[in-house]
Structure formats: structure tokens, C-alpha cells
Design an enzyme around this catalytic site. Structure first.
Site, mmCIF file in Angstrom:
data_model
loop_
_atom_site.group_PDB
_atom_site.id
_atom_site.type_symbol
_atom_site.label_atom_id
_atom_site.label_comp_id
_atom_site.label_asym_id
_atom_site.label_seq_id
_atom_site.Cartn_x
_atom_site.Cartn_y
_atom_site.Cartn_z
ATOM 1 N N GLY A 1 -3.295 -0.609 8.987
ATOM 2 C CA GLY A 1 -4.028 0.100 7.864
ATOM 3 C C GLY A 1 -3.211 1.301 7.823
ATOM 4 O O GLY A 1 -3.006 1.948 8.940
ATOM 5 N N SER A 2 -2.829 1.566 6.587
ATOM 6 C CA SER A 2 -1.656 3.051 6.471
ATOM 7 C C SER A 2 -1.712 3.319 5.125
ATOM 8 O O SER A 2 -2.426 2.728 4.268
ATOM 9 C CB SER A 2 -0.383 2.618 7.452
ATOM 10 O OG SER A 2 -0.130 1.386 6.605
ATOM 11 N N ARG A 3 -0.904 4.233 4.885
ATOM 12 C CA ARG A 3 -0.825 4.734 3.605
ATOM 13 C C ARG A 3 0.644 5.384 3.185
ATOM 14 O O ARG A 3 1.528 5.611 4.268
ATOM 15 C CB ARG A 3 -1.774 6.112 3.467
ATOM 16 C CG ARG A 3 -1.502 6.854 2.252
ATOM 17 C CD ARG A 3 -2.746 7.836 2.127
ATOM 18 N NE ARG A 3 -2.616 8.894 1.328
ATOM 19 C CZ ARG A 3 -3.405 10.006 0.841
ATOM 20 N NH1 ARG A 3 -4.879 9.689 1.573
ATOM 21 N NH2 ARG A 3 -3.328 10.805 0.002
#
Length: 237
Positions: free
Chosen positions: A200-202
Site C-alpha cells: 500500500g502506497s501513494r
């Protein structure tokens, strides 16, 4: 003698499989190998778990997939660097590591869930002028503070007509590794894969002042295909 018909059929089937199954990013190979080894060891020790191990290995390989993408036939636009959901759109000060003027610029933040492709793509044709890594925390990537506090890698690009675009890979709650495969001076093309964030990241994209954002919060983006914004005319940008 081998049956040429069967050989042709097998070759055709193999071609269909290669076309249907996206290649895997090299950065994911050690992880997939580790999952496969753990599954094999569990099977050896317990005599069970073959199906679960195979599914876990396949799911991990799918996570690191790099599907083929085709950039839209438009010029003067910034493509999404990532697959995911637009989390925020607004004007903010760019992070200091991008070395951009300290004035608010449009920023589009894309949140990547565990089901999204986690390879990042170059948003514009141009030259890499800087790559800066910053250590940090591992807050949930959907929080706005993640842009400032989390571990991140910033990429600054300059287009042939002088526009500068910043792209920042941001680690999330589960991410523990950011991969950036380009360096200062590299000539890059829009849509090319350049990096990877594990789990999970951005990804934040900082646009030149005067850019016209073409996405909205909640919209799903496709890396290398979705247009985030139209660049301003160079005479007024």
C-alpha cells in the site's frame, strides 16, 4: 517425427498465455521467490498447504505485475504515474527536495490499494533532472500527512519545452521498499515504467502553475494512460 501440428498448437497456446499474463517487475522476484520457498518448506514439513502455497505465490506474483499500457495520442499533457484512486486534488507547496519555487502548485495524489498495479510510470516525455530519497515514517498512505512525513523518493522531470513536473513515490503503512530505476540526466518517455513501491502506497504529482487538472477525487487512474492534467501554454505557464 514430432507432430508439427501439435507443436504449432502448443506454441500458439504459449503465446496466448504470454499475452494474457502481464510480466512481473524485477523488483518483485525476490519476494515471490521467498513466498514460494516458504510455501515449499511448509509443504515439506507438514505435508499440507499445497493449494494455499500456490495461491499465495500466484497472488504475490500478480501484485508485482506490469501490464502493457498505451499512452493517449495527446501532446502537452501529464499522464498518471500510478494506478489507483485520486485521493486529493489541490494547490500546495512542493516538497523542498524537488527544488521547485516555494509557491503553491497543483498536486494530484493517487492512493494505491493492495489490488492496484504498484509499478510507477513516467508521466511526460523529458529528462530526469533530480532524484532525491528521504527517509521517514510509515503512516497510512491515504492520510495527507503522508506526503510530508513518510519515507519517499522524489523525481523531478523537465519537458522539452521547459515545464518541470515532480513525482513523489510515498511508502505507506505496509510498504517498506521504494524502487526508483532512473537517475539525473536520463532521457525518459511518457508511460515508461521507472519504479515500484511494495504494498500500500501513494504517488503525488506536482504540476506547473496554470495546469488544468482533468481528474477528480475518487476517480480511478491507470498509470501511463489516464491524463491527469493539461500543461499550460509555455508563454503563459
Amino acid at each position: 517425427m514430432p507432430d508439427s501440428g501439435n507443436a504449432t498448437s502448443l506454441s500458439h497456446m504459449a503465446g496466448l498465455v504470454r499475452a494474457a499474463v502481464p510480466p512481473m517487475h524485477p523488483g518483485g522476484r525476490p519476494v515471490v521467490a521467498g513466498v514460494a520457498a516458504a510455501a515449499g518448506l511448509a509443504r515439506l514439513l507438514t505435508g499440507r498447504g499445497t493449494l494455499i502455497g500456490a495461491l499465495a505465490t500466484a497472488a504475490t506474483a500478480a501484485f508485482f505485475r506490469v501490464p502493457h499500457r498505451v499512452a493517449p495520442p495527446r501532446t502537452g499533457v501529464v499522464l498518471s504515474a500510478a494506478d489507483g484512486t485520486v485521493a486529493t486534488v489541490g494547490e500546495v507547496l512542493p516538497p523542498p527536495e524537488l527544488d521547485l519555487p516555494p509557491v503553491p502548485v497543483p498536486r494530484v495524489s493517487v492512493f494505491l490499494s493492495l489490488l492496484d498495479v504498484h509499478a510507477q510510470r513516467i508521466p511526460v516525455d523529458g529528462v530526469v533532472t533530480a532524484v532525491e530519497y528521504r527517509p521517514g515514517t510509515f503512516l497510512s498512505a491515504d492520510l495527507d500527512k503522508a506526503s510530508e512525513d513518510n519515507e519517499r523518493s522524489a523525481l523531478l522531470l523537465e519537458t522539452p519545452d521547459g515545464h518541470r513536473i515532480g513525482v513523489v513515490q510515498i511508502a505507506g503503512l505496509l510498504a517498506r521498499r521504494i524502487v526508483c530505476e532512473v537517475g539525473p540526466g536520463d532521457k525518459v518517455a511518457a508511460g515508461r515504467t521507472y519504479g515500484l513501491i511494495r504494498f500500500g502506497s501513494r504517488v503525488d504529482t506536482y504540476l506547473p502553475p496554470g495546469s488544468t487538472v482533468e481528474v477528480s477525487v475518487g476517480q480511478h487512474t491507470v498509470g501511463g494512460e489516464t491524463v491527469l492534467a493539461a500543461l499550460p501554454d509555455r508563454q503563459t505557464g
